[in-house]
Design a protein around this motif. Sequence first.
Motif, short mmCIF file in Angstrom:
data_model
loop_
_atom_site.label_atom_id
_atom_site.label_comp_id
_atom_site.label_asym_id
_atom_site.label_seq_id
_atom_site.Cartn_x
_atom_site.Cartn_y
_atom_site.Cartn_z
N SER A 63 0.81 -1.26 0.02
CA SER A 63 -0.03 0.13 -0.05
C SER A 63 0.93 1.26 0.13
O SER A 63 2.12 1.08 0.34
N ILE A 75 -3.73 3.78 -0.62
CA ILE A 75 -4.09 3.42 -1.79
C ILE A 75 -3.39 1.91 -1.65
O ILE A 75 -2.30 1.33 -1.51
N GLN A 76 -4.39 0.74 -1.92
CA GLN A 76 -4.12 -0.72 -1.71
C GLN A 76 -3.49 -1.10 -3.23
O GLN A 76 -3.97 -0.48 -4.10
N LYS A 77 -2.81 -2.09 -3.16
CA LYS A 77 -2.02 -2.72 -3.93
C LYS A 77 -3.23 -3.45 -5.08
O LYS A 77 -4.25 -4.08 -4.51
N PRO A 78 -3.11 -3.05 -6.32
CA PRO A 78 -4.44 -3.52 -7.14
C PRO A 78 -4.16 -5.02 -7.63
O PRO A 78 -2.96 -5.56 -7.30
N GLN A 89 1.42 -8.25 -16.05
CA GLN A 89 2.03 -7.30 -14.93
C GLN A 89 2.61 -8.23 -13.82
O GLN A 89 2.43 -9.32 -13.70
N THR A 131 8.67 -2.91 -11.26
CA THR A 131 7.60 -1.93 -11.32
C THR A 131 6.46 -2.84 -11.78
O THR A 131 6.65 -3.97 -12.02
N SER A 132 5.27 -2.21 -12.00
CA SER A 132 4.49 -2.84 -12.76
C SER A 132 4.55 -3.68 -13.86
O SER A 132 4.03 -4.84 -14.44
N THR A 164 1.58 1.18 -15.31
CA THR A 164 0.41 1.46 -14.75
C THR A 164 0.41 2.47 -13.79
O THR A 164 1.45 3.00 -13.39
N GLN A 165 -0.74 2.76 -13.30
CA GLN A 165 -1.03 4.14 -12.32
C GLN A 165 -0.26 3.55 -11.00
O GLN A 165 0.35 4.37 -10.30
N TRP A 166 -0.52 2.48 -10.61
CA TRP A 166 0.32 1.80 -9.37
C TRP A 166 1.73 1.90 -9.58
O TRP A 166 2.58 2.37 -8.68
N LEU A 211 2.75 5.52 -9.36
CA LEU A 211 3.04 6.00 -7.92
C LEU A 211 4.33 5.61 -7.31
O LEU A 211 5.08 6.27 -6.55
#
Length: 142
Positions: free
Chosen positions: A40, A48-51, A57, A74-75, A103-105, A108
């Motif tokens: 997170s 924001i939690q891990k998707p 990915q 990274t993702s 990705t957005q994750w 970040l």
Amino acid sequence: MKKFIPLSTFLFGIFALFSCGKTTTISSNMELTGKWELQSIVQNSDTIQKPALAKGQMPVSLNFKEKGELEGTTSTNIMTGFYETAQQNTIQLGGGGTERAETQWGNLFVNALPNVNLYDLKMNRLVLYYENNNQMIFSRVQ
């Protein structure tokens, strides 16, 4: 008559003086060594939690190796770099890789990483702090 301090007392005092304050060096920080997966991110009090991973990915992770070497995913990309720890849980991370199709994750993580300056390590949980007490929270993988 002069009084002499016993040698053992003198040596203990010198040892105590130089052992005060937490100093961690790259080669002796075995607790940090290993692979950590991002669970997170806390930014401005929002968590924001891990998707869930989509096809193709990778989990966002850091692998702290001996001698200050750092690898990570990274993702969608792989990164390499270095890390260095110092007194009072300060840490400096550096390195790079591509940011293609991130990705957005992953973004970040990639954007926060260069700003990390402190860490907290408890059991199998690693918290990296950056910019105004924001946090990346990892769990140990291996």
